[in-house]
Design an enzyme around this catalytic site. Structure first.
Site, PDB file in Angstrom:
ATOM      1  N   ARG A  63       0.836  -1.193   0.000  1.00 14.04           N
ATOM      2  CA  ARG A  63       0.000   0.000   0.000  1.00 14.04           C
ATOM      3  C   ARG A  63       0.878   1.254   0.000  1.00 14.04           C
ATOM      4  O   ARG A  63       2.014   1.217   0.487  1.00 14.04           O
ATOM      5  CB  ARG A  63      -0.951   0.010   1.190  1.00 14.04           C
ATOM      6  N   TRP A 423       4.584  16.312 -44.016  1.00 16.71           N
ATOM      7  CA  TRP A 423       4.917  17.237 -42.925  1.00 16.71           C
ATOM      8  C   TRP A 423       3.778  17.294 -41.907  1.00 16.71           C
ATOM      9  O   TRP A 423       3.985  17.152 -40.705  1.00 16.71           O
ATOM     10  CB  TRP A 423       5.186  18.633 -43.477  1.00 16.71           C
ATOM     11  N   TYR A 427       3.728  16.158 -38.007  1.00 22.85           N
ATOM     12  CA  TYR A 427       3.446  17.184 -37.004  1.00 22.85           C
ATOM     13  C   TYR A 427       2.298  16.743 -36.088  1.00 22.85           C
ATOM     14  O   TYR A 427       2.352  16.906 -34.863  1.00 22.85           O
ATOM     15  CB  TYR A 427       3.096  18.493 -37.715  1.00 22.85           C
ATOM     16  N   ASP A 443      10.835  20.156 -43.009  1.00 23.37           N
ATOM     17  CA  ASP A 443      10.628  21.482 -42.421  1.00 23.37           C
ATOM     18  C   ASP A 443      11.800  22.410 -42.730  1.00 23.37           C
ATOM     19  O   ASP A 443      12.977  22.069 -42.495  1.00 23.37           O
ATOM     20  CB  ASP A 443      10.463  21.337 -40.908  1.00 23.37           C
TER      21      ASP A 443
END
Length: 502
Positions: A63, A423, A427, A443
């Site tokens: 626990r 792209w 992304y 990019d």
């Protein structure tokens, strides 16, 4: 975990906070499990067992400690790279995938069998998917008991329990005391209906570059939906038919503070999951930075910004619409277009807390945009067709932005959509699917950043070949490159290679 038991014991002997979230120590003589820096006396070596997750410790019958509070430990995605399937499954579980479905359904969403998923969880996390889900629910409840004044009925609802009776039973079994016993004496309960909001602190592993992630979000903040000011991020949120407001800001002790105004608390776990995703709280910057620093190009960038994160997205549809709006224009232009879309078709929000932050609308749903003439936005016809097609696709398949078996499969599925090229797919995979290896190699900002010093800009193919050494953390490499050269930052991210798709 890449340590043997002796190394783990040395970590708890020295109370090393670097292992917080990566290591839990269970004491067989007390039946309690702790964080590695627990202030309790260090147990004898023969009386301890080590676990990778809190769920593993609880499944073994231990626990949680009431002193070091394992529920506030950062949830580190250290298993990424060893099992992306497990990482994707954890994201789905955190978002509530097992609240109304079984493990077989979860496995089907990931494209694998139930037995295979269970084996992967056992190998990498030391616990079953069900145990992971139950532990998350219980630890959130314990955190709300400690950190809020919510009545126990609201705590149970907010943590995802179907009834207060079930909550009390499970809590009693785990902690050997009723939930009310953990609340400080003299604390007056106060319903969220009275306060209007609930505040939750979410831990992360330092360092954390808060200014960098805030700058990223500020540049893309959609007018009326998002606002970045005074070092905090605010936005309107919608789940189903309910609307609310979220404010996130830094807090002490390596935490972010999320203030949530929402009609019902039953959606709190889903909201927390999204906050963790947007602010990338599961990242282990030390492990990621150590890997990327092997590349001499990235080493000085990592040293400059060691706590850089990959900003996530609040909603996949919102992000995809924003990405299509941003094709072949600057980020600021895309933000203006998104603002026009929201003003024209978004639903106004009446929450007074929204007005306090300059927020006026929620983002339009896919259903609201089907059959709508988007000419008022002022975009080329092909782009308008792509937006309308995306809305129709999401209505037909609400899970289109959910995890797939692999990054390659996810990108291929996204590229099949009208208006989404390589792209944009990468992304979306980076920010919405939380794929740490997603990489938009075409990019312009990345290629320009890579040319710093040499003056020779690599081609997309050359950049992609060089990025092989950055796996499985290419998304973080991209963020470091974007942040390294202001003129090559995402603030001018022109998606030229989506031109044919759009």
């Amino acid at each position: 975990m890449d340590m043997d038991d002796d190394a783990c014991y040395r970590a708890i002997e020295t109370r090393d906070r670097r292992f917080d979230g990566r290591l839990f120590v269970a004491v067989t003589s007390t039946g309690i499990y702790c964080r590695p820096f627990c202030p309790a006396p260090t147990p004898k070596r023969e009386n301890v067992r080590f676990f990778q997750t809190a769920a593993g410790a609880q499944e073994a019958g231990f626990r949680p400690c009431l002193r070091c509070r394992p529920e506030t430990s950062p949830e580190l995605a250290f298993w990424r790279g060893s099992s992306n399937t497990v990482s994707r499954a954890l994201g789905l579980i955190e978002a509530g995938a097992l609240d109304g479905a079984d493990v077989e359904t979860l496995a089907a969403r990931l494209g694998i069998g139930e037995r295979q998923l269970r084996r992967l969880f056992r190998r990498h996390l030391g616990a079953s998917p069900i145990s992971i889900a139950q532990t998350r629910r219980m630890l959130l409840a314990k955190q709300l008991i400690h950190d809020t004044r919510l009545p126990m009925t609201e705590v149970a609802s907010a943590a995802g329990f179907g009834s207060i009776r079930r909550f009390n039973e499970i809590f009693q079994q785990l902690y050997r005391r009723p939930p009310q016993a953990l609340r400080r004496t003299g604390v007056a309960e106060e319903s969220v209906g009275t306060t209007g909001a609930v505040v939750v602190k979410l831990g992360y592993r330092p360092p954390y570059d808060w200014e960098a992630i805030l700058s990223f979000l500020r540049a893309r903040a959609i007018p009326g939906i998002e606002m970045v000011s005074s070092g905090r991020y605010a936005r309107t949120i919608a789940i189903g038919d309910e609307r609310g407001v979220l404010v996130v800001e830094p807090a002490e002790r390596n935490c972010l503070k999320a203030t949530v105004r929402f009609p019902t608390l039953k959606n709190l776990p889903a909201i927390i999951a999204r906050v963790r995703r947007v602010f990338d709280l599961a990242a282990d910057p030390t492990a990621i930075g150590a890997h990327l620093s092997h590349d001499p190009i990235l080493a000085p960038l990592v040293a400059t910004r060691p706590g850089l994160r990959v900003p996530g997205a609040w909603d996949g549809f919102e992000l995809a619409m924003r990405a299509i709006l941003g094709q072949q224009v600057t980020v600021s232009a895309a933000t203006r277009l998104a603002g026009k879309l929201v003003l024209s078709y978004g639903e106004k929000i009446v929450d007074p807390g929204a007005r306090d932050h300059g927020l006026t609308h929620v983002f339009p749903t896919p259903q609201q945009l089907i059959g709508v003439d988007l000419a008022a936005i002022g975009m080329p016809k092909a782009r308008r067709i792509a937006l309308s097609s995306l809305a129709a696709t999401v209505v037909a398949d609400p899970l289109i932005f959910g995890p797939r078996r692999s990054l390659e499969e996810a990108v291929a599925q996204l590229r099949s959509l009208v208006g989404i090229g390589e792209w944009t797919a990468q992304y979306i995979a980076m920010r919405e699917l939380r794929e740490p290896d997603a990489f938009p190699a075409a990019d312009i900002g990345l290629m320009r950043a890579m040319s710093a010093g040499s003056g020779v800009r690599p081609s997309p193919a050359e950049l992609l070949a060089h990025a092989e050494r950055w796996r499985p953390w290419r998304a973080y490499a991209a963020l470091h490159l974007w942040a390294s050269e202001p003129h090559a930052s995402p603030a001018i991210e022109k998606v030229l290679h989506d031109q044919q798709a759009a």
